[in-house]
Design a protein around this motif. Structure first.
Motif, short mmCIF file in Angstrom:
data_model
loop_
_atom_site.label_atom_id
_atom_site.label_comp_id
_atom_site.label_asym_id
_atom_site.label_seq_id
_atom_site.Cartn_x
_atom_site.Cartn_y
_atom_site.Cartn_z
N SER A 85 0.81 -1.22 0.00
CA SER A 85 0.00 0.00 0.00
C SER A 85 0.84 1.27 0.00
N HIS A 86 2.17 1.14 0.22
CA HIS A 86 3.03 2.31 0.24
C HIS A 86 3.14 2.93 -1.15
N PRO A 87 3.30 4.26 -1.23
CA PRO A 87 3.50 4.90 -2.54
C PRO A 87 4.68 4.29 -3.29
N VAL A 88 5.76 3.98 -2.56
CA VAL A 88 6.91 3.31 -3.16
C VAL A 88 7.14 2.03 -2.34
N PRO A 89 6.56 0.91 -2.76
CA PRO A 89 6.69 -0.33 -1.98
C PRO A 89 8.14 -0.79 -1.86
N ASP A 90 8.45 -1.42 -0.74
CA ASP A 90 9.75 -2.04 -0.54
C ASP A 90 9.72 -3.38 -1.27
N HIS A 91 10.34 -3.42 -2.47
CA HIS A 91 10.23 -4.61 -3.30
C HIS A 91 10.81 -5.85 -2.63
N ASP A 92 11.89 -5.67 -1.87
CA ASP A 92 12.50 -6.81 -1.19
C ASP A 92 11.54 -7.38 -0.13
N LYS A 93 10.94 -6.50 0.64
CA LYS A 93 10.01 -6.94 1.69
C LYS A 93 8.80 -7.64 1.08
N VAL A 94 8.24 -7.05 0.03
CA VAL A 94 7.07 -7.62 -0.64
C VAL A 94 7.42 -8.99 -1.22
N ALA A 95 8.59 -9.07 -1.88
CA ALA A 95 9.00 -10.33 -2.50
C ALA A 95 9.25 -11.42 -1.46
N THR A 96 9.80 -11.04 -0.31
CA THR A 96 10.04 -12.02 0.76
C THR A 96 8.73 -12.61 1.26
N ILE A 97 7.72 -11.76 1.44
CA ILE A 97 6.41 -12.25 1.89
C ILE A 97 5.81 -13.19 0.84
N LYS A 98 5.92 -12.82 -0.43
CA LYS A 98 5.37 -13.65 -1.50
C LYS A 98 6.10 -14.99 -1.60
N ASN A 99 7.40 -14.97 -1.41
CA ASN A 99 8.16 -16.21 -1.43
C ASN A 99 7.73 -17.13 -0.28
N ASN A 100 7.50 -16.53 0.90
CA ASN A 100 7.04 -17.32 2.04
C ASN A 100 5.66 -17.93 1.80
N LEU A 101 4.79 -17.13 1.18
CA LEU A 101 3.45 -17.64 0.84
C LEU A 101 3.55 -18.78 -0.17
N ALA A 102 4.45 -18.62 -1.14
CA ALA A 102 4.63 -19.67 -2.16
C ALA A 102 5.05 -20.98 -1.51
N MET A 103 5.96 -20.91 -0.54
CA MET A 103 6.43 -22.13 0.12
C MET A 103 5.30 -22.80 0.89
N ILE A 104 4.44 -21.99 1.52
CA ILE A 104 3.31 -22.57 2.25
C ILE A 104 2.36 -23.28 1.30
N PHE A 105 2.04 -22.61 0.18
CA PHE A 105 1.11 -23.22 -0.78
C PHE A 105 1.72 -24.47 -1.43
N LYS A 106 3.04 -24.45 -1.63
CA LYS A 106 3.70 -25.66 -2.16
C LYS A 106 3.54 -26.81 -1.18
N ASN A 107 3.76 -26.54 0.11
CA ASN A 107 3.62 -27.59 1.11
C ASN A 107 2.19 -28.08 1.25
N ARG A 108 1.25 -27.21 0.87
CA ARG A 108 -0.17 -27.61 0.93
C ARG A 108 -0.64 -28.24 -0.38
N LYS A 109 0.31 -28.45 -1.30
CA LYS A 109 0.03 -29.07 -2.60
C LYS A 109 -0.81 -28.19 -3.52
N ASP A 110 -0.90 -26.91 -3.21
CA ASP A 110 -1.59 -25.97 -4.09
C ASP A 110 -0.53 -25.35 -5.00
N HIS A 111 -0.12 -26.11 -6.00
CA HIS A 111 1.02 -25.72 -6.82
C HIS A 111 0.71 -24.53 -7.74
#
Length: 236
Positions: free
Chosen positions: A108-134
């Protein structure tokens, strides 16, 4: 005799109590309180007391949200810490909920912190992988890849890590051609990182992953060479 963790817990508890007193008198010091709470909560996780860690993070969240002008960065940070806690605790629905809250706030920031956003998305990806939601895992990995590339450029360890994760995901789905492409891209980046960024264990794992891909397509000579290279790296 008091062990090391007990000593750290005692010291961290004193620091939190002191930070609470300062923050009560001066709300501008909430950030210091959150920092000390995070240290204590991490130690509680190390001793396996997830409930106490959760209670501490919830306190931090309440303190920040109770401000007249809540600090968005602090709030997003606490959401991420809670999400990580729930991930370790095995409470995946809550982990997803709080990562998504952190993601919404970080974006939501005017200039998002791309590293922070990407880290969260990578963590979400790992959770969904473990849940077999590829499908969702793949989506978040690609978004994380885009974010890390914006933040660090293409020749970066985090970028290589996402390529590796995508390769593992595709291999699990037996999409061998795409798995090979991802692992080869990860290898190319990792081979060219400088000494301070290059983790030999990551490079070795890339060769192991490529070896599995080559074996899957029947190229046993290439597979054996990859395994040999991984062993040489590990024994260096």
């Amino acid at each position: 005799m008091e062990n090391s963790l007990d000593k750290q817990l005692a010291a961290a508890t004193r620091n939190v109590e002191e930070a609470r007193r300062y923050a009560y008198r001066d709300p501008s010091r909430i950030g210091e309180l959150v920092e000390q709470i995070s240290v204590l909560a991490d130690l509680r996780q190390k001793e396996g007391d997830f409930r106490k860690a959760e209670s501490l993070y919830r306190e931090a969240l309440f303190r920040v949200q109770d401000l007249k002008k809540p600090d968005a960065d602090l709030t997003a940070g606490i959401y991420s810490l809670l999400a990580y806690l729930y991930d370790r605790w095995g409470k995946m629905d809550l982990a997803i909920e709080f990562y998504e809250k952190a993601l919404k706030m970080a974006e939501s920031h005017p200039v998002p912190d791309h590293d922070k956003v990407a880290t969260i998305k990578n963590n979400l990806a790992m959770i969904f992988k473990n849940r077999k939601d590829h499908a969702r895992a793949e989506e978040y990995y690609h978004e994380a890849l885009e974010g890390f590339t914006k933040a660090h450029g293409t020749q970066n360890a985090r970028v290589a890590s996402v390529y590796n994760n995508l390769g593992v995901l595709y291999y699990t789905d037996m999409d061998i051609e795409r798995a090979q492409a991802m692992h080869e891209r990860a290898l190319e980046i990792r081979q060219n990182l400088n000494g301070g960024e290059m983790d030999p264990s990551d490079l070795s794992q890339t060769y192991i992953n490529l070896g599995a891909v080559y074996k899957a397509v029947g190229d046993f000579q290439q597979a054996e060479e990859c395994v040999s290279r991984a062993k040489r790296i590990r024994s260096a």
